[in-house]
Design a protein around this motif. Sequence first.
Motif, PDB file in Angstrom:
ATOM      1  N   UNK A 167       0.779  -1.098  -0.005  1.00 48.79           N
ATOM      2  CA  UNK A 167      -0.275   0.045   0.085  1.00 48.79           C
ATOM      3  C   UNK A 167       1.004   1.301  -0.127  1.00 48.79           C
ATOM      4  N   UNK A 168       0.217   2.480  -0.203  1.00 51.03           N
ATOM      5  CA  UNK A 168       0.878   3.607   0.005  1.00 51.03           C
ATOM      6  C   UNK A 168       1.282   3.817   1.437  1.00 51.03           C
ATOM      7  N   UNK A 169       2.644   4.110   1.817  1.00 50.81           N
ATOM      8  CA  UNK A 169       3.143   4.058   3.258  1.00 50.81           C
ATOM      9  C   UNK A 169       2.879   5.521   3.747  1.00 50.81           C
ATOM     10  N   UNK A 170       2.200   6.517   2.923  1.00 50.49           N
ATOM     11  CA  UNK A 170       2.431   7.805   3.198  1.00 50.49           C
ATOM     12  C   UNK A 170       1.345   8.693   2.309  1.00 50.49           C
ATOM     13  N   UNK A 171       0.864   9.631   2.794  1.00 53.24           N
ATOM     14  CA  UNK A 171       0.105  10.755   1.813  1.00 53.24           C
ATOM     15  C   UNK A 171       0.895  12.123   1.792  1.00 53.24           C
ATOM     16  N   UNK A 172       0.707  12.908   0.767  1.00 50.97           N
ATOM     17  CA  UNK A 172       1.369  14.086   0.690  1.00 50.97           C
ATOM     18  C   UNK A 172       0.930  15.137   1.704  1.00 50.97           C
ATOM     19  N   UNK A 173       1.727  16.009   1.811  1.00 53.61           N
ATOM     20  CA  UNK A 173       1.668  17.261   2.701  1.00 53.61           C
ATOM     21  C   UNK A 173       1.530  18.249   1.630  1.00 53.61           C
ATOM     22  N   UNK A 176      -3.137  23.937   0.996  1.00 60.33           N
ATOM     23  CA  UNK A 176      -4.395  24.101   0.514  1.00 60.33           C
ATOM     24  C   UNK A 176      -5.273  23.012   0.878  1.00 60.33           C
ATOM     25  N   UNK A 177      -4.610  21.796   1.406  1.00 59.70           N
ATOM     26  CA  UNK A 177      -5.177  20.924   1.780  1.00 59.70           C
ATOM     27  C   UNK A 177      -4.671  19.908   2.721  1.00 59.70           C
ATOM     28  N   UNK A 178      -5.666  18.845   3.687  1.00 60.67           N
ATOM     29  CA  UNK A 178      -4.874  18.031   4.748  1.00 60.67           C
ATOM     30  C   UNK A 178      -5.683  16.852   4.228  1.00 60.67           C
ATOM     31  N   UNK A 179      -4.649  15.791   4.350  1.00 59.43           N
ATOM     32  CA  UNK A 179      -4.907  14.381   3.732  1.00 59.43           C
ATOM     33  C   UNK A 179      -4.665  13.351   4.809  1.00 59.43           C
ATOM     34  N   UNK A 180      -5.588  12.405   5.179  1.00 64.96           N
ATOM     35  CA  UNK A 180      -5.260  11.361   5.827  1.00 64.96           C
ATOM     36  C   UNK A 180      -5.929  10.097   5.341  1.00 64.96           C
ATOM     37  N   UNK A 181      -5.172   8.959   5.655  1.00 65.00           N
ATOM     38  CA  UNK A 181      -5.750   7.687   5.108  1.00 65.00           C
ATOM     39  C   UNK A 181      -5.573   6.550   6.323  1.00 65.00           C
ATOM     40  N   UNK A 536       5.859  14.342   3.460  1.00 60.92           N
ATOM     41  CA  UNK A 536       4.867  13.258   3.625  1.00 60.92           C
ATOM     42  C   UNK A 536       4.224  13.161   5.012  1.00 60.92           C
ATOM     43  N   UNK A 537       3.179  12.440   4.966  1.00 63.19           N
ATOM     44  CA  UNK A 537       2.618  12.194   6.113  1.00 63.19           C
ATOM     45  C   UNK A 537       2.024  10.712   6.406  1.00 63.19           C
TER      46      UNK A 537
END
Length: 670
Positions: A167-173, A176-181, A536-537
Amino acid sequence: MPEGEDLFSATGEPDTVLRVFEALPFALGAWQGPDHVYVATNAAYRALLGRDDLLGRPVREVVPELEGQQFFELLDRVAATGVAETAKEWRLQIDTDGSGVVRERYFDFTIAPRRDPDRGVAGLLFFASDVTDSVLARRGAEARAQLMSEKYEQARDAVTVMQQALLAPSVPVVPGAEVAAAYLVAAEDTAAGGDWFDALALANGELVLITGDVVGHGVEAAAVMGQLRAVLRQQILAGADVAAALSTLDAFSAHVPGARTATVCVVVLDTATGRVRYCTSGHPPPLVASPAGAVRYLPPSGGTPIGTGSTFPVATDALAAGDVVLLYTDGLIERPGRPPPASTAELAERAALSVAGRSFPIPDTRARTVDRVCAEILEFLLRETGYSDDVTIVAAQRTAMPDPLQLRLHADREAPRSARTSLRRWLVRIGADHAGTVAVEHAVSELVSNVVEHAYSGGDAGHAPVDIDGTLDGDGCLRVRVRDRGRWKTPAKTPEPHRLPTSRGRGLTMVRIFADDLVVDSDDTGTTATVTFRLTRSARVVTEFTEGAIVGRPEVSPEFAVAETEPGRLAVRGDIDIDTAPILKGCLDAVSHSGTLSVTVDLSEVTNLGSAGVSLLSTARDRAAKQHSTVTLVAPPGSTAHHVLSLVGLHGRADPGGGDIPEPSGDPET
C-alpha cells in the motif's frame, strides 16, 4: 405471566421485591413511552448518574450530552423492533455526578423491551455496569505486555512492513489541503487484501485521491491490487488525465488474472480553486461534508468496473473552503447485519457530525479534522456491527494556503535551538507529522549550526544575522533556505572548549543524508544553503481497530535531561545538540569511569540527534571497545534516534529494547 396474588406468590411480597430491586449491584432502570420517560430506577442507577430527580423525566432531558453518541438511536431501535440490544465497553462522554462536567466512561449495558400484553412494547428496561476501571486497567496491562514482548513487536512490525510494501505508506503534505488515510485489515492472519488507496500531489497543484477494491481476499487479491495500483499511479504521475489513466488500467487488467470487475474511484482536487473532477468506475461514490453539518454524496459518474469494457466518464463538482471529501471501500458500508442503504445513511450522518466536531461534547482539538474524521467514522460505525471485510478510508479537507516560514535569528549559540522550535511549529501548522519533520529539523539545525560555527568571526559574531525561509510547493516539495552574510572563517586547529573533537565535518554530510537535495551558493554577500524535501505524512495501516489507533496527534518536545535511572544506565530526553552533547559526555564519562565500565544509553525520548551527538556516541563506542567494555544504545524503531543512527550507519549498534539488531536490508526506519 402470573397476575395478582399469583404474581406475589411467584416473585415475593412487594416490599421484599422493592428492597431487592434497590440493592441490586448493577444499574437498573425502566423507561416508558416513545420519549423514554423514567418510571423506575434503583440505587446503583441513581449513583451512576449522581442524581435522584429522574422519575417522570425523558432520558434526553436527563442526559442531553449523549446526543450524537448513538445511544438514543439505540433506544429508539429497541422500542421499534422489540429486539434487545447488548453493548460491551461502549465509550460514552457523560455527566456521572450531576455536576454538569462531562467525563469519558466505558459501559457494558443491555436495553430490553418491556412488553404489555395488550400494547406490545410499552417501555424499555436498562441494565448497565460502569467498566471504566477494568477497561483502563486492561489497556494498561496490554500496553505493558506490548512493551515487554519483543517477539510480538517484531511480528507486528513485520505485518506493518508487508502492508506498507503493498500500500501507499504515506500521503503528501500539500498547501491548501490536509490528507489522511487509514487501512483496516479484516483479519490479523490475512495481513493482505484487495483494497488500496493512493494520494498523489501533482506539479500543477492538483491533489489526486484514489481508492480501489479487487474482488477476493488474501495474497492473491493483494498481488492483483499491487499491479493495478502501480499502473494507475504511473499513469497519473506521467500526466494522463483521469479517463485516459483508467482506460490504460482497463486494457492492462486483461492480462492480469483476477483483475476483472475491480472497482476504482479517482478524485482530482484543485486545491487553489476547489474544483473537483472524478470518476467512480463501479466504486461507491465520494462523500462531501462541510463544517456547517451539510453532507452529500457526489452523483456516480457512470463508469463500470475495470475489465468490463466500459468507458470512463468524468464528472465535476466543487469543494468550498473547509469541506471534506471522503473516499472509502465497500467494507465500510457492507457491514454485518446492516443493509447497504442503512449503512450508507449512517456513514453520511456520522461524517456530518465528525466534520462539524459534534461527535462528542468534548472535541479532540489536538487532532487534525481529517484524522479525527477517519478515526470517528471507523469507531462509531464498526463498534456496533464489527467488520468482515478490509476497510479503507481516505479524507481530504480543503484548507487555507499556509504562510511561508520567515525567520531572522542572531548567529549565536541559541540559534539552532530557536530554529528547531520555530520550524517544528511551522511544520505542524502546514500538516507534517513527527516522522515527516525529523529529517527537515535535523538538516536545518545542522545548517544553522554551521553558520554559527563558521560564517562570522570577531566579537560581533553573535549579533550577525542568519535568515531562514521555507515554502511548500503544490507538489508537496518543501524548500528551506538558510542564508548568512558572512565570510566563512578557517577552522581553528585547536577545537573550542564547547566543541567535541571529532564532530567537525559531519554536519554537511548529515544534511546530504537527510535532504532530498542540497545546493550551496556563495558570493561576496554571503552563503545560501537550500535543502529540498518531499514532505509526506504517514498513513495508518492497522490489523485491529481500537480507539486511538488512527488518530495522529502532535508530539510535544521535552526539555533536555539526562539521568542515571539504574547503575550503568543513562536515560536521555530532548535535543542532543552542540550545547547539550558536552553535558551528556560528562555523564557518560562519570558513569563509565572514562570508558572502563559498560554503559547503556536509552535514546527513546531524544527529539533531535545532531552531528555533535552522533560524534559523541561514536567516540564513546570506539573508546569502550579499546578498553574491552561496551556502549549499548537503546533506540526503538520509529524513534528519532533510531532514524538518525540508521541513516549515519550506527544502527547495527543500536538496541531496540535489550538485544542487538541486525543491519536492515531495506528502509532503515522499518
